[in-house]
Design an enzyme around this catalytic site. Structure first.
Site, mmCIF file in Angstrom:
data_model
loop_
_atom_site.group_PDB
_atom_site.id
_atom_site.type_symbol
_atom_site.label_atom_id
_atom_site.label_comp_id
_atom_site.label_asym_id
_atom_site.label_seq_id
_atom_site.Cartn_x
_atom_site.Cartn_y
_atom_site.Cartn_z
ATOM 1 N N GLU A 17 0.955 -1.321 -0.057
ATOM 2 C CA GLU A 17 -0.031 -0.034 -0.131
ATOM 3 C C GLU A 17 0.739 1.438 0.027
ATOM 4 O O GLU A 17 1.820 1.268 0.948
ATOM 5 C CB GLU A 17 -0.947 0.037 1.240
ATOM 6 C CG GLU A 17 -1.666 1.213 1.469
ATOM 7 C CD GLU A 17 -2.609 0.908 2.697
ATOM 8 O OE1 GLU A 17 -3.353 -0.087 2.976
ATOM 9 O OE2 GLU A 17 -2.753 2.090 3.404
ATOM 10 N N THR A 49 -3.779 4.988 -1.303
ATOM 11 C CA THR A 49 -4.592 5.744 -0.054
ATOM 12 C C THR A 49 -5.341 6.766 -0.839
ATOM 13 O O THR A 49 -4.741 7.377 -1.801
ATOM 14 C CB THR A 49 -3.940 5.993 0.997
ATOM 15 O OG1 THR A 49 -2.925 6.923 0.796
ATOM 16 C CG2 THR A 49 -3.336 4.639 1.441
ATOM 17 N N TYR A 50 -6.222 7.431 -0.201
ATOM 18 C CA TYR A 50 -7.182 8.325 -0.533
ATOM 19 C C TYR A 50 -7.089 9.458 0.605
ATOM 20 O O TYR A 50 -7.249 9.130 1.948
ATOM 21 C CB TYR A 50 -8.452 7.772 -0.540
ATOM 22 C CG TYR A 50 -9.565 8.623 -1.241
ATOM 23 C CD1 TYR A 50 -9.871 8.615 -2.578
ATOM 24 C CD2 TYR A 50 -10.471 9.230 -0.381
ATOM 25 C CE1 TYR A 50 -10.726 9.305 -3.005
ATOM 26 C CE2 TYR A 50 -11.535 10.230 -1.003
ATOM 27 C CZ TYR A 50 -11.564 10.412 -2.132
ATOM 28 O OH TYR A 50 -12.780 11.058 -3.012
ATOM 29 N N GLY A 109 -12.717 6.874 6.665
ATOM 30 C CA GLY A 109 -11.595 8.027 6.628
ATOM 31 C C GLY A 109 -11.512 8.528 8.130
ATOM 32 O O GLY A 109 -12.289 8.417 8.865
HETATM 33 P P1 FAD Z 1 -15.668 2.511 10.451
HETATM 34 O O1 FAD Z 1 -15.529 0.987 10.082
HETATM 35 O O2 FAD Z 1 -16.809 3.165 9.989
HETATM 36 O O3 FAD Z 1 -15.474 2.639 12.022
HETATM 37 C C1 FAD Z 1 -15.166 3.938 12.420
HETATM 38 C C2 FAD Z 1 -15.603 4.158 13.886
HETATM 39 O O4 FAD Z 1 -17.220 4.156 14.189
HETATM 40 C C3 FAD Z 1 -15.191 2.896 14.882
HETATM 41 O O5 FAD Z 1 -14.806 3.173 15.892
HETATM 42 C C4 FAD Z 1 -16.410 1.915 14.688
HETATM 43 O O6 FAD Z 1 -16.379 1.222 15.975
HETATM 44 C C5 FAD Z 1 -17.459 2.871 14.679
HETATM 45 N N1 FAD Z 1 -18.503 2.535 14.154
HETATM 46 C C6 FAD Z 1 -18.724 1.658 13.093
HETATM 47 N N2 FAD Z 1 -20.079 1.436 13.031
HETATM 48 C C7 FAD Z 1 -20.821 2.232 13.748
HETATM 49 C C8 FAD Z 1 -22.263 2.216 13.988
HETATM 50 N N3 FAD Z 1 -23.127 1.376 13.276
HETATM 51 N N4 FAD Z 1 -22.491 2.898 15.160
HETATM 52 C C9 FAD Z 1 -21.614 3.437 16.097
HETATM 53 N N5 FAD Z 1 -20.325 3.365 15.867
HETATM 54 C C10 FAD Z 1 -19.752 2.844 14.610
HETATM 55 N N6 FAD Z 1 -7.757 6.587 6.104
HETATM 56 C C11 FAD Z 1 -7.868 7.438 4.904
HETATM 57 O O7 FAD Z 1 -8.180 8.478 5.107
HETATM 58 N N7 FAD Z 1 -7.485 7.163 3.648
HETATM 59 C C12 FAD Z 1 -7.106 5.891 3.354
HETATM 60 O O8 FAD Z 1 -6.807 5.598 2.163
HETATM 61 C C13 FAD Z 1 -7.169 4.969 4.447
HETATM 62 N N8 FAD Z 1 -6.744 3.615 4.251
HETATM 63 C C14 FAD Z 1 -6.636 2.768 5.123
HETATM 64 C C15 FAD Z 1 -6.423 1.577 4.719
HETATM 65 C C16 FAD Z 1 -6.675 0.300 5.973
HETATM 66 C C17 FAD Z 1 -6.123 -0.914 5.548
HETATM 67 C C18 FAD Z 1 -6.851 0.777 7.177
HETATM 68 C C19 FAD Z 1 -6.894 -0.319 8.172
HETATM 69 C C20 FAD Z 1 -7.232 2.112 7.508
HETATM 70 C C21 FAD Z 1 -7.109 3.146 6.506
HETATM 71 N N9 FAD Z 1 -7.517 4.338 6.807
HETATM 72 C C22 FAD Z 1 -7.394 5.501 5.700
HETATM 73 C C23 FAD Z 1 -7.710 4.844 8.162
HETATM 74 C C24 FAD Z 1 -9.333 4.871 8.439
HETATM 75 O O9 FAD Z 1 -9.873 5.613 7.525
HETATM 76 C C25 FAD Z 1 -9.415 5.146 9.844
HETATM 77 O O10 FAD Z 1 -9.014 4.294 10.720
HETATM 78 C C26 FAD Z 1 -10.931 5.531 10.352
HETATM 79 O O11 FAD Z 1 -10.645 6.184 11.503
HETATM 80 C C27 FAD Z 1 -11.809 4.554 10.491
HETATM 81 O O12 FAD Z 1 -12.377 3.924 9.231
HETATM 82 P P2 FAD Z 1 -13.220 2.473 9.155
HETATM 83 O O13 FAD Z 1 -13.444 2.627 7.755
HETATM 84 O O14 FAD Z 1 -12.536 1.486 9.586
HETATM 85 O O15 FAD Z 1 -14.462 3.029 9.734
#
Ligand code: FAD
Length: 290
Positions: A17, A49-50, A109
């Protein structure tokens, strides 16, 4: 090629990545030096990444397109909910389709620079699971999602966050790539929970990050909510004045971590390469994977 198919191969699937460069000149260096260096390690795919707020969208997508068409390597476009309405995301997916991009990593994000908490854009999505559903409804994309072996830092209850990893898969996520971690037991516990409690069958792929310098890895680990185990921290602090020694320590730590994960039977390893080749190359060679 859709990413889940790559995890059905008999050999472990290696992927990298990187983040989009800031300038055109750096993008050319990336394609002249970094990408060929990574390709020599025979990755199944590279993901891009974005940036927060979609600020890197154009370059992220261009890099994905170049990787696929110019370098012949499969690529995954990350996509986040930050700063976008549903219509904006719809437009971005139209653009992805036009370019022939099949693979999307769907994320919520992180908050953009200067903001401490994530805020939902009016008319946009609050959680990655909502984005997964939206992308899935388009029908044409293969979707990956993020997972957190130590729990996501905004969620006080680790298992509740793990349930949310499962919800993303149930909504259409076809594989999980994890946040970086350095204690293999965190990964084992996460994987066991998802496979036992939620009966997940999708690939759960560990995310591995080598070290660049002591300050850099401590900052990134803290930002990602990843714990550096005490023995690693001690060695890191002892070498902190010498980046090359820290880099070599990272190779040793990541080789050991990957070896234990591969012995356990993970379908592959995903390297956060920070746009650098050397450490990843050493780990992959140590593992006998190239
Ligand atoms: P979610 O799955 O939505 O979770 C975010 C938070 O909300 C968590 O605490 C979760 O427990 C909580 N949550 C989820 N669903 C609910 C619900 N229904 N009700 C209440 N709470 C809920 N960031 C970038 O900006 N750009 C990138 O390209 C990028 N690439 C990444 C690649 C990987 C492999 C990883 C592991 C992370 C990456 N990130 C990136 C970081 C990521 O965006 C952050 O970790 C972000 O804070 C959470 O994203 P998520 O998609 O896991 O969110």
């Amino acid at each position: 090629m859709r990413i889940p198919e790559l995890y059905t191969r008999p050999k472990p699937t290696i992927s990298f990545e990187f983040f989009p460069t800031k300038t055109d000149a750096d993008e050319e260096t990336l394609f002249r030096d970094t990408v060929p260096g990574l390709q020599r390690l025979n990755p199944a795919f590279i993901s891009v990444t974005y940036g927060a707020g979609g600020g890197t969208r154009e370059r992220s997508f261009r890099i994905v397109d170049r990787l696929r068409k110019q370098c012949g390597v499969e690529a995954v476009a990350h996509l986040t909910c930050v700063g976008s309405t549903r219509d904006d995301i719809g437009g971005i997916l139209d653009e992805a389709e036009r370019l022939g991009v099949e693979n999307i990593l769907a994320l919520r994000g992180d908050p953009p620079k200067g903001q401490s908490a994530f805020t939902t854009t009016p008319g946009g999505f609050s959680y990655a699971v909502d984005l997964v559903r939206f992308v899935k409804a388009r029908g044409n994309f293969s979707i990956g999602v993020a997972g957190y072996p130590e729990g996501h830092q905004e969620c006080a209850d680790k298992k509740l966050d793990w349930d949310r990893s499962a919800a993303k898969v149930e909504a259409g996520g076809e594989y999980i790539v994890t946040q970086l971690f350095y204690d293999v037991n965190d990964f084992f516990a996460y994987e066991d929970y998802l496979k036992t409690k939620h009966r997940l069958k999708v690939p759960i792929v560990p995310g591995i990050m080598p070290f660049v310098s002591a300050g850099n890895i401590k900052r990134i680990a803290a930002m990602c909510g990843a714990r550096l185990p005490e023995p690693v921290l001690k060695r890191l602090d002892a070498l902190a004045h010498d980046d090359e020694s820290v880099r070599r320590l990272g190779v040793e730590v990541c080789t050991d971590l990957c070896r234990r994960l591969l012995d356990h039977g993970v379908p592959g390893v995903h390297f956060y390469c920070l746009n650098r080749v050397v450490s990843c190359a050493e780990v992959v060679k140590n593992l006998g994977l190239v």
